[in-house]
Motif scaffolding. Structure first.
Motif, PDB file in Angstrom:
ATOM      1  N   GLY A   1     -22.876 -35.881 -13.674  1.00  0.00           N
ATOM      2  CA  GLY A   1     -23.663 -36.567 -14.798  1.00  0.00           C
ATOM      3  C   GLY A   1     -24.082 -35.650 -15.742  1.00  0.00           C
ATOM      4  N   ALA A   2     -23.336 -34.395 -16.096  1.00  0.00           N
ATOM      5  CA  ALA A   2     -23.419 -33.424 -17.016  1.00  0.00           C
ATOM      6  C   ALA A   2     -23.460 -34.051 -18.594  1.00  0.00           C
ATOM      7  N   SER A   3     -22.826 -34.923 -18.707  1.00  0.00           N
ATOM      8  CA  SER A   3     -22.436 -35.306 -20.176  1.00  0.00           C
ATOM      9  C   SER A   3     -23.594 -35.972 -20.861  1.00  0.00           C
ATOM     10  N   SER A   4     -24.732 -36.249 -20.117  1.00  0.00           N
ATOM     11  CA  SER A   4     -25.836 -37.012 -21.040  1.00  0.00           C
ATOM     12  C   SER A   4     -27.124 -36.820 -19.964  1.00  0.00           C
ATOM     13  N   GLY A   5     -28.170 -37.263 -20.629  1.00  0.00           N
ATOM     14  CA  GLY A   5     -29.502 -37.139 -20.228  1.00  0.00           C
ATOM     15  C   GLY A   5     -30.183 -35.904 -19.491  1.00  0.00           C
ATOM     16  N   ILE A   6     -30.660 -36.428 -18.101  1.00  0.00           N
ATOM     17  CA  ILE A   6     -31.197 -34.936 -17.432  1.00  0.00           C
ATOM     18  C   ILE A   6     -29.920 -34.086 -17.125  1.00  0.00           C
ATOM     19  N   GLY A   7     -28.667 -34.777 -16.914  1.00  0.00           N
ATOM     20  CA  GLY A   7     -27.705 -33.667 -16.393  1.00  0.00           C
ATOM     21  C   GLY A   7     -27.226 -32.695 -17.499  1.00  0.00           C
TER      22      GLY A   7
ATOM     23  N   PHE B   1     -14.104 -36.819 -14.044  1.00  0.00           N
ATOM     24  CA  PHE B   1     -13.657 -37.643 -13.200  1.00  0.00           C
ATOM     25  C   PHE B   1     -14.472 -38.973 -12.998  1.00  0.00           C
ATOM     26  N   ASP B   2     -14.078 -39.998 -12.355  1.00  0.00           N
ATOM     27  CA  ASP B   2     -14.886 -41.309 -12.257  1.00  0.00           C
ATOM     28  C   ASP B   2     -15.530 -41.379 -10.731  1.00  0.00           C
ATOM     29  N   LEU B   3     -17.001 -41.337 -10.927  1.00  0.00           N
ATOM     30  CA  LEU B   3     -17.602 -41.310  -9.595  1.00  0.00           C
ATOM     31  C   LEU B   3     -17.576 -42.720  -8.783  1.00  0.00           C
TER      32      LEU B   3
ATOM     33  N   GLU C   1     -21.163 -46.630  -4.437  1.00  0.00           N
ATOM     34  CA  GLU C   1     -19.992 -45.668  -4.795  1.00  0.00           C
ATOM     35  C   GLU C   1     -20.439 -44.561  -5.499  1.00  0.00           C
ATOM     36  N   VAL C   2     -20.966 -44.829  -6.851  1.00  0.00           N
ATOM     37  CA  VAL C   2     -21.450 -43.990  -7.938  1.00  0.00           C
ATOM     38  C   VAL C   2     -22.849 -43.283  -7.288  1.00  0.00           C
ATOM     39  N   ASP C   3     -23.754 -43.998  -6.927  1.00  0.00           N
ATOM     40  CA  ASP C   3     -25.210 -43.327  -6.748  1.00  0.00           C
ATOM     41  C   ASP C   3     -25.200 -42.894  -5.304  1.00  0.00           C
TER      42      ASP C   3
ATOM     43  N   ASN D   1     -26.090 -35.393  -9.763  1.00  0.00           N
ATOM     44  CA  ASN D   1     -27.040 -35.992 -10.575  1.00  0.00           C
ATOM     45  C   ASN D   1     -26.247 -37.539 -11.235  1.00  0.00           C
ATOM     46  N   GLY D   2     -24.959 -37.481 -11.367  1.00  0.00           N
ATOM     47  CA  GLY D   2     -24.482 -38.424 -11.780  1.00  0.00           C
ATOM     48  C   GLY D   2     -25.120 -39.917 -11.269  1.00  0.00           C
ATOM     49  N   GLY D   3     -25.184 -40.966 -12.171  1.00  0.00           N
ATOM     50  CA  GLY D   3     -25.428 -42.134 -11.551  1.00  0.00           C
ATOM     51  C   GLY D   3     -25.637 -43.140 -12.675  1.00  0.00           C
ATOM     52  N   ILE D   4     -25.511 -44.441 -12.046  1.00  0.00           N
ATOM     53  CA  ILE D   4     -25.836 -45.761 -12.860  1.00  0.00           C
ATOM     54  C   ILE D   4     -26.943 -46.581 -12.202  1.00  0.00           C
TER      55      ILE D   4
ATOM     56  N   GLY E   1     -18.406 -35.541 -15.484  1.00  0.00           N
ATOM     57  CA  GLY E   1     -18.939 -36.831 -15.674  1.00  0.00           C
ATOM     58  C   GLY E   1     -17.486 -37.573 -15.909  1.00  0.00           C
ATOM     59  N   SER E   2     -17.650 -38.778 -16.653  1.00  0.00           N
ATOM     60  CA  SER E   2     -16.414 -39.496 -16.892  1.00  0.00           C
ATOM     61  C   SER E   2     -15.799 -39.394 -18.409  1.00  0.00           C
ATOM     62  N   ASN E   3     -16.855 -39.266 -19.513  1.00  0.00           N
ATOM     63  CA  ASN E   3     -16.897 -39.230 -20.866  1.00  0.00           C
ATOM     64  C   ASN E   3     -16.354 -37.750 -21.379  1.00  0.00           C
TER      65      ASN E   3
ATOM     66  N   ASN F   1     -36.635 -40.172 -20.414  1.00  0.00           N
ATOM     67  CA  ASN F   1     -36.277 -41.015 -21.647  1.00  0.00           C
ATOM     68  C   ASN F   1     -34.569 -40.610 -21.695  1.00  0.00           C
ATOM     69  N   THR F   2     -33.786 -41.336 -21.327  1.00  0.00           N
ATOM     70  CA  THR F   2     -32.340 -41.289 -21.440  1.00  0.00           C
ATOM     71  C   THR F   2     -31.776 -42.596 -21.704  1.00  0.00           C
ATOM     72  N   PRO F   3     -30.648 -42.585 -21.819  1.00  0.00           N
ATOM     73  CA  PRO F   3     -29.892 -43.869 -22.243  1.00  0.00           C
ATOM     74  C   PRO F   3     -29.708 -44.723 -20.806  1.00  0.00           C
TER      75      PRO F   3
ATOM     76  N   THR G   1     -30.282 -36.135  -7.406  1.00  0.00           N
ATOM     77  CA  THR G   1     -31.217 -36.951  -8.271  1.00  0.00           C
ATOM     78  C   THR G   1     -31.392 -38.064  -7.516  1.00  0.00           C
ATOM     79  N   SER G   2     -32.460 -38.539  -6.928  1.00  0.00           N
ATOM     80  CA  SER G   2     -32.874 -39.865  -6.418  1.00  0.00           C
ATOM     81  C   SER G   2     -33.522 -40.555  -7.826  1.00  0.00           C
ATOM     82  N   SER G   3     -34.651 -41.082  -7.285  1.00  0.00           N
ATOM     83  CA  SER G   3     -35.432 -42.057  -8.384  1.00  0.00           C
ATOM     84  C   SER G   3     -36.715 -42.282  -7.420  1.00  0.00           C
TER      85      SER G   3
HETATM   86  N1  LIG Z   1     -33.520 -42.046 -16.753  1.00  0.00           N
HETATM   87  C1  LIG Z   1     -34.421 -42.487 -15.735  1.00  0.00           C
HETATM   88  O1  LIG Z   1     -35.641 -42.914 -15.911  1.00  0.00           O
HETATM   89  C2  LIG Z   1     -34.262 -42.056 -14.436  1.00  0.00           C
HETATM   90  C3  LIG Z   1     -35.087 -42.221 -13.255  1.00  0.00           C
HETATM   91  C4  LIG Z   1     -34.839 -42.110 -12.205  1.00  0.00           C
HETATM   92  C5  LIG Z   1     -33.558 -41.652 -11.690  1.00  0.00           C
HETATM   93  N2  LIG Z   1     -32.653 -41.199 -12.595  1.00  0.00           N
HETATM   94  C6  LIG Z   1     -31.363 -40.608 -12.192  1.00  0.00           C
HETATM   95  O2  LIG Z   1     -31.225 -39.793 -13.119  1.00  0.00           O
HETATM   96  C7  LIG Z   1     -29.577 -39.364 -13.016  1.00  0.00           C
HETATM   97  C8  LIG Z   1     -29.248 -39.067 -14.420  1.00  0.00           C
HETATM   98  O3  LIG Z   1     -29.283 -40.318 -15.337  1.00  0.00           O
HETATM   99  P1  LIG Z   1     -29.941 -40.047 -16.681  1.00  0.00           P
HETATM  100  O4  LIG Z   1     -31.377 -40.749 -16.656  1.00  0.00           O
HETATM  101  O5  LIG Z   1     -29.553 -38.732 -17.363  1.00  0.00           O
HETATM  102  O6  LIG Z   1     -28.985 -41.236 -17.461  1.00  0.00           O
HETATM  103  P2  LIG Z   1     -27.664 -40.888 -18.340  1.00  0.00           P
HETATM  104  O7  LIG Z   1     -28.061 -40.275 -19.578  1.00  0.00           O
HETATM  105  O8  LIG Z   1     -27.178 -42.316 -18.567  1.00  0.00           O
HETATM  106  O9  LIG Z   1     -26.660 -40.270 -17.572  1.00  0.00           O
HETATM  107  C9  LIG Z   1     -26.111 -40.889 -16.389  1.00  0.00           C
HETATM  108  C10 LIG Z   1     -24.854 -39.737 -16.037  1.00  0.00           C
HETATM  109  O10 LIG Z   1     -24.053 -40.106 -14.991  1.00  0.00           O
HETATM  110  C11 LIG Z   1     -22.758 -40.022 -15.304  1.00  0.00           C
HETATM  111  N3  LIG Z   1     -21.942 -41.153 -14.598  1.00  0.00           N
HETATM  112  C12 LIG Z   1     -22.404 -42.453 -14.696  1.00  0.00           C
HETATM  113  N4  LIG Z   1     -21.374 -43.122 -14.042  1.00  0.00           N
HETATM  114  C13 LIG Z   1     -20.263 -42.236 -13.774  1.00  0.00           C
HETATM  115  C14 LIG Z   1     -19.057 -42.540 -13.460  1.00  0.00           C
HETATM  116  N5  LIG Z   1     -18.687 -43.764 -12.829  1.00  0.00           N
HETATM  117  N6  LIG Z   1     -18.158 -41.625 -13.294  1.00  0.00           N
HETATM  118  C15 LIG Z   1     -18.645 -40.085 -13.701  1.00  0.00           C
HETATM  119  N7  LIG Z   1     -19.969 -40.074 -14.236  1.00  0.00           N
HETATM  120  C16 LIG Z   1     -20.646 -41.053 -14.313  1.00  0.00           C
HETATM  121  C17 LIG Z   1     -22.577 -40.348 -16.829  1.00  0.00           C
HETATM  122  O11 LIG Z   1     -21.286 -39.514 -17.138  1.00  0.00           O
HETATM  123  P3  LIG Z   1     -20.504 -40.292 -18.241  1.00  0.00           P
HETATM  124  O12 LIG Z   1     -21.300 -41.198 -19.251  1.00  0.00           O
HETATM  125  O13 LIG Z   1     -19.595 -39.243 -18.696  1.00  0.00           O
HETATM  126  O14 LIG Z   1     -19.527 -41.242 -17.187  1.00  0.00           O
HETATM  127  C18 LIG Z   1     -24.010 -39.377 -17.035  1.00  0.00           C
HETATM  128  O15 LIG Z   1     -23.359 -38.327 -17.544  1.00  0.00           O
HETATM  129  C19 LIG Z   1     -29.335 -40.542 -12.333  1.00  0.00           C
HETATM  130  O16 LIG Z   1     -28.893 -40.440 -11.011  1.00  0.00           O
HETATM  131  C20 LIG Z   1     -30.256 -41.557 -12.480  1.00  0.00           C
HETATM  132  O17 LIG Z   1     -30.265 -42.954 -11.230  1.00  0.00           O
HETATM  133  C21 LIG Z   1     -33.031 -41.546 -14.016  1.00  0.00           C
END
Ligand SMILES: NC(=O)c1ccc[n+]([C@@H]2O[C@H](COP(=O)([O-])OP(=O)(O)OC[C@H]3O[C@@H](n4cnc5c(N)ncnc54)[C@H](OP(=O)(O)O)[C@@H]3O)[C@@H](O)[C@H]2O)c1
Length: 265
Positions: free
Chosen positions: A12-18, A61-63, A111-113, A89-92, A36-38, A188-190, A139-141
């Motif tokens: 999950g290094a391509s975006s947000g927290i990672g 790769f695709d989680l 699968e992903v989370d 950290n990757g997640g949806i 990440g996948s992007n 604050n992430t997408p 990274t849980s939540s």
């Molecule tokens: N933001 C919040 O409010 C919040 C709160 C609690 C927990 N979290 C957790 O924090 C972690 C990071 O999320 P974020 O908030 O930073 O959101 P984010 O900016 O959307 O980042 C999510 C990351 O996960 C990767 N990812 C998602 N699906 C994937 C797939 N199928 N294969 C490979 N990589 C995948 C994305 O990479 P690609 O786009 O490259 O696929 C991206 O790098 C997640 O586990 C999320 O559940 C976030």
């Protein structure tokens, strides 16, 4: 704990927290594997990281694809020396009522989370054990602490992480490998924009909670601090963290409040 020259793998290094974690680690001189996948997004994070560290490779790769995850995880572990720090950290997320969510979406979120993190972790553990050191973070939540409207699969996956990684912490303690479970609140992430609906399509909407959440960089700073202190668990959240306390000590008040978080759409 000093990360200079240490090999760290962040999913999950391509975006947000990672992404923010990757930049912080790069600035400390850590050697990095970014996943990440992007590919385009990963490459742009690598371009920033490589200004601060002498090793930063991208392994996309695709989680959500279990066969691909297992293959890439095993190949990555075999190709490198022991990973010093793994950040799962990757997640949806999703936005759909449980009764309207097809099982295929529940499985995709799991699968992903959940399963991807288990598979990657299992691939890196043997070399960590041989090295006699290592740290695993996940990274849980806050949704891993209590259920939340329209997040049944997400909340289930995050709860499952707690069971797996708490057990792992006990089992790996004699091997000098520590485990940190991170429970973010609203950051604050997408993530909400990418959250899928019952048909598997991204909602495309930025939730107000995320919009007004903690900046991703501030979250990453606290995340890394917890890893350095080998903290077993850390909650990184604003006032919503009171819900964890309420659920434990005042469950009726908790339930009244959690009902208010229901959304009409
Ligand atoms: N933001 C919040 O409010 C919040 C709160 C609690 C927990 N979290 C957790 O924090 C972690 C990071 O999320 P974020 O908030 O930073 O959101 P984010 O900016 O959307 O980042 C999510 C990351 O996960 C990767 N990812 C998602 N699906 C994937 C797939 N199928 N294969 C490979 N990589 C995948 C994305 O990479 P690609 O786009 O490259 O696929 C991206 O790098 C997640 O586990 C999320 O559940 C976030």
């Amino acid at each position: 704990m000093n990360f200079r020259e240490k090999l760290c793998w962040i999913t999950g290094a391509s975006s947000g927290i990672g992404k923010e974690l990757s930049l912080l680690l790069a600035k400390e001189g850590a050697r990095l594997i970014l996943s990440g996948s992007n590919v385009d997004l990963l490459n742009s994070v690598r371009d920033e990281c490589i200004m601060h560290t002498n090793y930063c490779t991208v392994i996309p790769f695709d989680l959500s694809n279990p066969l691909e995850v297992e293959k890439v995880a095993n190949q990555t572990a075999a190709k490198h020396e022991s990973i010093y720090l793994l950040i799962n950290n990757g997640g949806i997320s999703h936005r759909s009522l449980a009764m309207e969510t097809p099982l295929s979406i529940d499985r995709r979120i799991m699968e992903v989370d959940y399963f991807s993190h288990v598979a990657i972790t299992k691939a890196v553990i043997p070399k960590m054990v041989s090295a006699g050191e290592g740290h695993i973070a996940v990274t849980s939540s806050l949704a891993g602490k209590f259920g939340l409207h329209k997040r049944s699969a997400y909340s289930a996956a995050k709860h499952a992480l707690q069971g797996f990684f708490e057990t792992l912490r006990i089992e790996l303690q004699p091997n000098n490998i520590s485990v940190t479970i991170v429970y973010p609140g609203y950051i604050n992430t997408p993530i909400s924009i990418r959250a899928i609906d019952a048909k598997g399509n991204p909602t495309g909407k930025m939730d107000n909670a995320q919009l007004n959440g903690i900046p991703a960089k501030d979250c990453a700073i606290k995340y890394l601090k917890a890893i350095k202190r080998k903290q077993p668990n850390v909650i990184i959240a604003g006032k919503e963290k009171v819900m964890v306390f309420l659920k434990r000590f005042f469950p009726r008040i908790f339930f009244k409040l959690i009902l208010r978080i229901r959304k009409p759409d």
